[in-house]
Design an enzyme around this catalytic site. Structure first.
Site, mmCIF file in Angstrom:
data_model
loop_
_atom_site.group_PDB
_atom_site.id
_atom_site.type_symbol
_atom_site.label_atom_id
_atom_site.label_comp_id
_atom_site.label_asym_id
_atom_site.label_seq_id
_atom_site.Cartn_x
_atom_site.Cartn_y
_atom_site.Cartn_z
ATOM 1 C CG PHE A 96 -1.830 1.141 1.340
ATOM 2 C CD1 PHE A 96 -2.732 1.406 0.329
ATOM 3 C CD2 PHE A 96 -1.811 1.984 2.445
ATOM 4 C CE1 PHE A 96 -3.596 2.485 0.408
ATOM 5 C CE2 PHE A 96 -2.674 3.061 2.543
ATOM 6 C CZ PHE A 96 -3.569 3.310 1.520
ATOM 7 C CG ASP A 167 3.518 -1.575 6.735
ATOM 8 O OD1 ASP A 167 2.584 -1.948 7.476
ATOM 9 O OD2 ASP A 167 3.357 -0.821 5.755
ATOM 10 C CG HIS A 170 -1.418 -6.606 4.863
ATOM 11 N ND1 HIS A 170 -1.095 -6.940 3.567
ATOM 12 C CD2 HIS A 170 -1.969 -5.375 4.793
ATOM 13 C CE1 HIS A 170 -1.426 -5.955 2.751
ATOM 14 N NE2 HIS A 170 -1.946 -4.988 3.468
ATOM 15 C CD GLN A 193 -8.827 0.353 6.139
ATOM 16 O OE1 GLN A 193 -8.160 -0.675 6.126
ATOM 17 N NE2 GLN A 193 -9.893 0.521 5.374
ATOM 18 C CE LYS A 196 -5.082 -2.640 6.135
ATOM 19 N NZ LYS A 196 -4.258 -1.470 6.301
ATOM 20 C CE1 TYR A 232 -0.488 23.146 27.426
ATOM 21 C CE2 TYR A 232 -0.850 24.013 29.624
ATOM 22 C CZ TYR A 232 -1.351 23.585 28.405
ATOM 23 O OH TYR A 232 -2.691 23.601 28.165
ATOM 24 N NE ARG A 242 -3.381 13.295 22.924
ATOM 25 C CZ ARG A 242 -3.141 14.604 22.721
ATOM 26 N NH1 ARG A 242 -1.893 15.058 22.724
ATOM 27 N NH2 ARG A 242 -4.130 15.444 22.539
HETATM 28 C C1 LIG Z 1 -3.541 -0.286 5.683
HETATM 29 C C2 LIG Z 1 -2.072 -0.210 5.458
HETATM 30 C C3 LIG Z 1 -1.275 0.856 5.924
HETATM 31 C C4 LIG Z 1 -1.850 2.114 6.455
HETATM 32 O O1 LIG Z 1 -2.763 1.992 7.444
HETATM 33 P P1 LIG Z 1 -3.928 3.101 7.634
HETATM 34 O O2 LIG Z 1 -4.456 2.771 8.975
HETATM 35 O O3 LIG Z 1 -4.911 2.869 6.533
HETATM 36 O O4 LIG Z 1 -3.300 4.430 7.562
HETATM 37 C C5 LIG Z 1 0.101 0.762 5.801
HETATM 38 N N1 LIG Z 1 0.674 -0.284 5.217
HETATM 39 C C6 LIG Z 1 -0.048 -1.309 4.719
HETATM 40 C C7 LIG Z 1 0.673 -2.466 4.095
HETATM 41 C C8 LIG Z 1 -1.442 -1.285 4.802
HETATM 42 O O5 LIG Z 1 -2.157 -2.281 4.267
#
Ligand SMILES: *Cc1c(COP(=O)(O)O)cnc(C)c1O
Length: 408
Positions: A96, A167, A170, A193, A196, A232, A242
């Site tokens: 992505f 990353d 998935h 998201q 997922k 602060y 956050r």
């Molecule tokens: C979904 C996804 C992201 C980003 O996640 P969001 O929560 O949509 O910003 C990053 N890397 C991969 C491989 C993804 O599938």
């Protein structure tokens, strides 16, 4: 001969798949608790804090920093790694856009490399070959939940003195040699998201076993604050990434199902591997004996049109959808996205890097192409079904194979 559903026949899939998202009283009660507490944001709240601790513990990590989404998780992680202008970060071309756009957000150049032709995850040898004096990090993506080769990747990273970032958007709950992904390098990032395998609509987290990295990531995500210091006081550059208490509450409930759901998708994935391997022209994404659990954000297989009377992949997918199977699109190669072909990405770069040729963008990426043009992705909710559902998936694909000529 049964008639294909796309041509008016009865769909092969009769029983509906589980729908996504899955929720029950647990989410409802958790949301109500936040509502009644009046503590709707993270700082005085308890839900997001509890969630990041539990999610990290589930993944055998010491730390978790919950953030607004998976893209921001990558941005915060790269900031905590000190990636900035002039740097290069090695990224697989089949992912992505966020994996690369987060690097651009840091003002650095994503150096795209091809994936392996059977796993569709970053090719460790190509990653090593792409290392230059400016390389600051390597990002691995566990495509579809299938861990990349973490033995080779950690070896390359160690040998070259570079941090590896996973990353794992998935790959919630995926394992390599019995250890959860996201803990093999300096850190791992996840997305919550809607599509997922755990979701609060939006959301993300960074996990890590590196105390210094965690401290910088946590500070970056909270306006440069440091735990225990005055509200602060702002010690480094940061922003507000956050996660709200609403999302923390929903994710705490979602986490209670993750182990069972990933176990189910893994088991069903292996049933499908065996059933689909018998169908000419279908090759499931390669597994590996070191993958002790695949969280399966998707079930990915390679489609060889020659075994289907030359029916193009997109037509096959239409026929599959008509038979009742839910699919999602594979990723277009990043180097073919407008942001790269138009040169727009250069607006994020500076100095000599902004004007350099970046010849790698014109390389051939045969396995990324194969992923984009020749794979089919079945969505994760289908893998939450039972054994009969898996037999029906295989039957639907077999039916199209036997009747492929009707699609011409
Ligand atoms: C979904 C996804 C992201 C980003 O996640 P969001 O929560 O949509 O910003 C990053 N890397 C991969 C491989 C993804 O599938």
């Amino acid at each position: 001969m049964p008639k294909l559903a796309i041509l008016g026949g009865a769909p092969a899939k009769s029983k509906p798949f589980p729908t996504w998202p899955i929720f029950d009283e647990r989410e409802r009660e958790a949301l109500n608790e936040v509502l009644e507490s009046g503590l709707w944001w993270r700082t005085p709240g308890t839900k997001t804090l509890a969630f990041e601790r539990q999610f990290a513990a589930f993944h055998q990590a010491r730390h978790g920093v919950a953030v607004t989404n998976g893209t921001h998780a990558l941005e915060v992680a790269l900031a905590a790694m000190g990636v900035g202008p002039g740097d290069e970060v090695i990224v697989p071309n089949a992912t992505f856009v966020a994996t690369a756009s987060a690097v651009l957000f840091a003002g650095a150049l994503p150096v795209l490399v091809d994936v392996s032709g059977d796993s569709f995850c970053i090719d460790p040898e190509l990653a090593e070959a792409a290392i230059s004096d400016n390389t600051k990090a390597i990002i691995a993506v566990h495509l579809g939940g299938r861990p990349a080769d973490l033995d080779q990747l950690t070896a390359v990273a160690e040998k070259r003195g570079l941090p590896l970032l996973e990353d794992a958007a998935h790959a919630h709950g995926s394992e390599w040699r019995g250890r959860k992904v996201g803990t093999f390098g300096i850190g791992g990032t996840f997305s919550f998201q809607a599509s997922k395998t755990m979701t609060a609509g939006e959301g993300g987290i960074i996990i890590s076993n590196d105390d210094d990295f965690e401290r910088l990531a946590r500070s970056t995500h909270d306006c440069g604050r440091l735990p225990g210091e005055w509200f602060y006081d702002h010690f480094i550059y940061g922003s507000n990434y956050r996660l709200s208490e609403w999302q923390g509450a929903v994710l705490l409930a979602q986490l209670t199902r993750l182990d069972e759901q990933t176990a189910r998708r893994h088991a069903n994935g292996r049933l499908l591997d065996r059933a689909l391997a018998r169908i000419p022209g279908i090759t499931p994404q390669s597994q590996d004996s070191r993958i002790t659990r695949n969280g399966h954000y998707a079930y990915i297989f390679h489609y060889d049109s020659r075994a289907f009377a030359g029916v193009e992949r997109d037509r096959f997918v239409e026929a599959l959808e008509a038979e009742g199977l839910p699919t999602q699109a594979p990723y277009p190669p990043l180097n073919q996205l407008d942001v790269f072909t138009s040169g727009a990405y250069r607006e994020r770069l500076s100095g000599a890097q902004a004007g350099a040729t970046h010849d790698f963008l014109k390389d051939a990426f045969p396995n990324t192409e194969r992923q984009a043009r020749e794979t089919v992705w079945i969505t994760q909710n289908a893998l939450l079904g039972d054994e009969e559902d898996m037999r029906e998936i295989a039957a639907a694909i077999g039916k199209i194979g036997e009747n492929a000529c009707d699609l011409l």
